[in-house]
Design a protein around this motif. Structure first.
Motif, short mmCIF file in Angstrom:
data_model
loop_
_atom_site.label_atom_id
_atom_site.label_comp_id
_atom_site.label_asym_id
_atom_site.label_seq_id
_atom_site.Cartn_x
_atom_site.Cartn_y
_atom_site.Cartn_z
N LYS A 132 0.75 0.92 3.27
CA LYS A 132 1.25 1.54 4.50
C LYS A 132 2.75 1.30 4.55
O LYS A 132 3.20 0.16 4.39
CB LYS A 132 0.57 0.92 5.72
N TRP B 38 0.40 5.63 6.40
CA TRP B 38 -0.33 5.31 5.17
C TRP B 38 0.19 6.19 4.04
O TRP B 38 0.39 7.39 4.21
CB TRP B 38 -1.84 5.55 5.36
N VAL B 39 0.39 5.57 2.89
CA VAL B 39 0.83 6.33 1.72
C VAL B 39 -0.32 7.22 1.26
O VAL B 39 -1.47 6.80 1.25
CB VAL B 39 1.24 5.35 0.59
N GLU B 40 0.01 8.44 0.91
CA GLU B 40 -1.03 9.36 0.41
C GLU B 40 -1.15 9.22 -1.11
O GLU B 40 -0.15 9.02 -1.80
CB GLU B 40 -0.66 10.81 0.74
N SER C 202 -6.61 3.84 6.55
CA SER C 202 -6.51 4.86 7.59
C SER C 202 -7.87 5.14 8.24
O SER C 202 -7.95 5.47 9.42
CB SER C 202 -5.92 6.16 7.01
N GLU D 154 -8.41 2.41 10.81
CA GLU D 154 -7.56 2.63 11.99
C GLU D 154 -8.06 3.80 12.83
O GLU D 154 -8.05 3.73 14.06
CB GLU D 154 -6.11 2.90 11.55
N PRO E 18 -8.55 7.66 -0.48
CA PRO E 18 -8.14 7.43 -1.87
C PRO E 18 -7.20 6.24 -1.96
O PRO E 18 -6.36 6.04 -1.08
CB PRO E 18 -7.43 8.73 -2.24
N THR F 228 -4.22 3.60 -3.10
CA THR F 228 -2.78 3.81 -3.32
C THR F 228 -2.07 2.49 -3.68
O THR F 228 -0.93 2.27 -3.28
CB THR F 228 -2.12 4.41 -2.06
#
Lengths: 166, 82, 166, 82
Positions: A130, A139-141, B8, B11, B78, B80
């Motif tokens: 993040k 959040w990083v994709e 995410s 959250e 996914p 990261t």
């Protein structure tokens, strides 16, 4: 083959990790090649508001996933030692995130195993980044390019063959 | 059965995990997804994400899979890291 | 872009070199990736009589050749810093011979530049290794596999493209 | 003009360098090779090596090349560093 996998909040010392890798490589005279990678928190160019990353992970599954990647690397290449350290939690710009090191008799094996392990860590180990800015977080994709890089190893026979010839 | 949520997904749902047991225990992943969707819009939205990843006992699973009382299921976006 | 090239008899410290590479990478927050390679004097398996290497070089041409390789790497990939240290003289089994490090925003560039530089050092820089055993010595012969590895970079557009996508 | 020899070439010839000047100065690499070959069997043998590398002013040269008084020429085997 010597191997290690650490998931930790604390910073790490690349020099100590490289020494550990060599110490595990048959007394240090069998290895002709050590390839390492260190990943760092990069500040996007000109982005002064960027304050860093937090990294979340899935305890238990992370270690399993990394061990599976190391198993895979050990099958694909002739290695003396391989190790991974991945940090979690809050990381400021410039901080170290990840280290991968591979020791082998020949450099082809060391390079390939190190890059493969990074590509698989990026796409198969349950970590999430993040990004934080003053007053915002996101959040990083997942990146298409990372999936493409990982997919290259499906047909990695060339690299293996080349390195065996040395 | 423990169900975990990360990043995410965690959250968006406002929770990191939930439990199923006794009569409420879903027999498979499809049943679990249905039971979760019944909990409201946030769950339905998350479960509709096309790239949502599901792991059973810490191994990624595609499609359906049978579940038992001691299983650990996780849903997450996914990865990261690295 | 920061760069360095050292040809020396003295041993080197990979940790200090990696720190120098990062210090040269725009203050340390621009780099997301550091790839390094360390080459070591490997004892052939079971060869107890092996006592080490001597490395001869062509002073002046060596530095030119290495600088030309670093120019080439800087043209091919987006780098923040790159460095090479190569030892000469007598080296015992287990001793460090060569270090290459590359720092970049993205790992594709760092990995490729590091491996490219090693492959070109092996085939284009005027160093010669002589192996020593108790009572015998023999010049190392150039390896076909090293030429093949170096030749891969003639068609390296794929790697570059992949790394730019990140 | 300085002519340098390295590694196995240097050992085979028993010398690391020689000088050419005045009237003996070769006009090009072919003339230099001829002048060297006249020095005996060891030189002829080295110059006949199919993979012998030649550099003029520290850059590898294939075939012939014009030479001048200040030039530095080197002969050596394929490199094996790294």
């Amino acid at each position: 083959m010597h191997r290690f996998c650490r998931v930790q909040q604390a910073d790490f010392d690349p020099a100590a990790l490289q020494a550990a890798l060599l110490a595990g490589s048959g007394g240090g005279e069998a290895a002709g090649a050590v390839a390492t990678f260190t990943g760092l928190v990069r500040r996007p160019p000109g982005d002064e508001a960027f304050t860093g990353l937090t990294i979340e992970h899935y305890p238990g599954m992370t270690e399993r996933a990394v061990e599976a990647i190391l198993d895979d690397a050990a099958q694909r290449w002739s290695l003396l030692a391989i190790g991974v350290v991945h940090r979690i939690g809050e990381l400021a710009p410039g901080a170290r995130i990840v280290w991968v090191g591979a020791a082998a008799a020949h450099r082809g094996d060391a390079f390939a195993a190190c890059e493969f392990t990074m590509d698989y860590l990026k796409t198969r180990a349950p970590f999430w980044k993040k990004e934080h800015w003053a007053g915002e977080a996101r959040w990083v994709e997942a990146r298409r390019g990372d999936l493409d890089r990982a997919a290259r190893w499906a047909g990695a026979a060339d690299t293996t063959t080349a390195s065996r010839q040395e | 059965m423990r169900v975990l949520f990360f990043a995410s997904v965690r959250e968006r749902l406002g929770t990191a995990e939930c439990e199923f047991d006794g009569e409420a225990l879903p027999a498979d992943l499809d049943a679990l997804r249905e039971a979760l969707a019944a909990r409201g819009d946030a769950f339905r939205e998350v479960l509709a994400q096309p790239n949502l990843v599901c792991a059973v006992n810490q191994a990624v699973v595609h499609g359906n899979a049978a579940l038992g009382p001691g299983d650990e299921v996780a849903f997450f976006p996914p990865v990261t890291g690295g």
